[in-house]
Design a protein around this motif. Structure first.
Motif, mmCIF file in Angstrom:
data_model
loop_
_atom_site.group_PDB
_atom_site.id
_atom_site.type_symbol
_atom_site.label_atom_id
_atom_site.label_comp_id
_atom_site.label_asym_id
_atom_site.label_seq_id
_atom_site.Cartn_x
_atom_site.Cartn_y
_atom_site.Cartn_z
ATOM 1 N N PRO A 121 2.463 39.069 -50.823
ATOM 2 C CA PRO A 121 1.665 38.625 -49.677
ATOM 3 C C PRO A 121 0.403 37.897 -50.136
ATOM 4 C CG PRO A 121 1.434 40.982 -49.978
ATOM 5 C CD PRO A 121 2.455 40.514 -50.970
ATOM 6 N N GLN A 122 0.021 36.874 -49.389
ATOM 7 C CA GLN A 122 -1.190 36.113 -49.714
ATOM 8 C C GLN A 122 -2.430 36.980 -49.544
ATOM 9 O OE1 GLN A 122 -1.485 32.993 -50.848
ATOM 10 N NE2 GLN A 122 0.711 32.687 -50.919
ATOM 11 N N ILE A 123 -2.492 37.670 -48.421
ATOM 12 C CA ILE A 123 -3.637 38.537 -48.140
ATOM 13 C C ILE A 123 -3.086 39.880 -47.693
ATOM 14 C CG2 ILE A 123 -5.659 38.892 -46.683
ATOM 15 C CD1 ILE A 123 -5.805 35.842 -46.373
ATOM 16 N N LEU A 124 -3.452 40.934 -48.377
ATOM 17 C CA LEU A 124 -3.010 42.281 -48.026
ATOM 18 C C LEU A 124 -4.262 43.108 -47.735
ATOM 19 C CD1 LEU A 124 -0.463 44.078 -47.804
ATOM 20 C CD2 LEU A 124 -0.909 44.793 -50.145
ATOM 21 N N PRO A 125 -4.412 43.574 -46.488
ATOM 22 C CA PRO A 125 -5.603 44.366 -46.158
ATOM 23 C C PRO A 125 -5.719 45.605 -47.045
ATOM 24 C CG PRO A 125 -4.415 43.740 -44.171
ATOM 25 C CD PRO A 125 -3.553 43.367 -45.335
ATOM 26 N N ALA A 126 -6.930 46.066 -47.250
ATOM 27 C CA ALA A 126 -7.200 47.187 -48.152
ATOM 28 C C ALA A 126 -6.470 48.455 -47.724
ATOM 29 C CB ALA A 126 -8.700 47.438 -48.231
ATOM 30 N N GLY A 127 -6.258 48.659 -46.443
ATOM 31 C CA GLY A 127 -5.573 49.851 -45.961
ATOM 32 C C GLY A 127 -4.111 49.908 -46.356
ATOM 33 N N PHE A 128 -3.540 48.780 -46.743
ATOM 34 C CA PHE A 128 -2.134 48.721 -47.141
ATOM 35 C C PHE A 128 -1.952 48.782 -48.655
ATOM 36 C CE2 PHE A 128 -1.928 46.989 -42.892
ATOM 37 C CZ PHE A 128 -0.785 47.577 -42.393
ATOM 38 N N ARG A 129 -3.015 48.842 -49.389
ATOM 39 C CA ARG A 129 -2.916 48.851 -50.863
ATOM 40 C C ARG A 129 -2.694 50.269 -51.377
ATOM 41 N NH1 ARG A 129 -7.785 44.544 -51.913
ATOM 42 N NH2 ARG A 129 -6.732 42.837 -50.829
ATOM 43 N N VAL A 130 -1.529 50.804 -51.024
ATOM 44 C CA VAL A 130 -1.138 52.155 -51.410
ATOM 45 C C VAL A 130 0.264 52.075 -51.987
ATOM 46 C CG1 VAL A 130 -0.697 54.504 -50.589
ATOM 47 C CG2 VAL A 130 -2.545 53.144 -49.570
ATOM 48 N N ASN A 131 0.474 52.643 -53.182
ATOM 49 C CA ASN A 131 1.791 52.594 -53.825
ATOM 50 C C ASN A 131 2.808 53.399 -53.014
ATOM 51 O OD1 ASN A 131 3.631 51.815 -55.795
ATOM 52 N ND2 ASN A 131 3.267 53.642 -56.994
ATOM 53 N N ASN A 132 3.992 52.838 -52.840
ATOM 54 C CA ASN A 132 5.120 53.441 -52.102
ATOM 55 C C ASN A 132 4.809 53.674 -50.636
ATOM 56 O OD1 ASN A 132 6.979 53.494 -54.232
ATOM 57 N ND2 ASN A 132 6.023 55.336 -55.048
ATOM 58 N N LEU A 133 3.944 52.882 -50.052
ATOM 59 C CA LEU A 133 3.628 52.971 -48.627
ATOM 60 C C LEU A 133 4.761 52.335 -47.830
ATOM 61 C CD1 LEU A 133 1.502 53.586 -46.369
ATOM 62 C CD2 LEU A 133 0.759 51.205 -46.666
ATOM 63 N N PRO A 134 5.453 53.077 -46.962
ATOM 64 C CA PRO A 134 6.539 52.475 -46.170
ATOM 65 C C PRO A 134 5.960 51.561 -45.091
ATOM 66 C CG PRO A 134 6.328 54.820 -45.653
ATOM 67 C CD PRO A 134 5.346 54.509 -46.734
ATOM 68 N N VAL A 135 6.549 50.385 -44.952
ATOM 69 C CA VAL A 135 6.119 49.416 -43.935
ATOM 70 C C VAL A 135 7.340 48.833 -43.253
ATOM 71 C CG1 VAL A 135 3.958 48.801 -45.066
ATOM 72 C CG2 VAL A 135 6.010 47.572 -45.667
ATOM 73 N N LYS A 136 7.131 48.260 -42.090
ATOM 74 C CA LYS A 136 8.202 47.561 -41.368
ATOM 75 C C LYS A 136 7.872 46.096 -41.327
ATOM 76 C CE LYS A 136 10.402 50.668 -38.278
ATOM 77 N NZ LYS A 136 10.859 50.872 -36.950
#
Length: 83
Positions: free
Chosen positions: A68-83
């Motif tokens: 991703p070009q820009i990833l918010p700080a709240g999503f910078r977690v290893n193995n974080l499930p996303v849709k």
């Protein structure tokens, strides 16, 4: 014949060639995510033995990786499930 005639003919020929030879290059096709299950994973960068720089990428269940070009700080977690 007159010199302006040759000059105009050459200019028209040159402009015609430019118009005919110029075309829009196609952009590479973008891969689509086929499922809605993915996770954020850390990725190490190869920047030397003393460098420990990491980044975060999105990895789908098909093992397709997107940077991703820009990833918010709240999503910078290893193995974080996303849709």
């Amino acid at each position: 014949m007159d010199k302006p005639f040759y000059t105009q003919a050459i200019i028209i020929l040159f402009l015609t060639m430019i118009v005919l030879l110029c075309n829009k290059s196609r952009l590479p096709e973008v891969q689509e995510i086929k499922d809605d299950h993915a996770k954020i994973v850390t990725a190490g960068f190869a920047c030397g033995p003393t460098c420990d720089a990491i980044g975060y990428v999105v990895q789908t269940s098909d093992s397709i990786v997107f940077n991703p070009q820009i990833l918010p700080a709240g999503f910078r977690v290893n193995n974080l499930p996303v849709k």
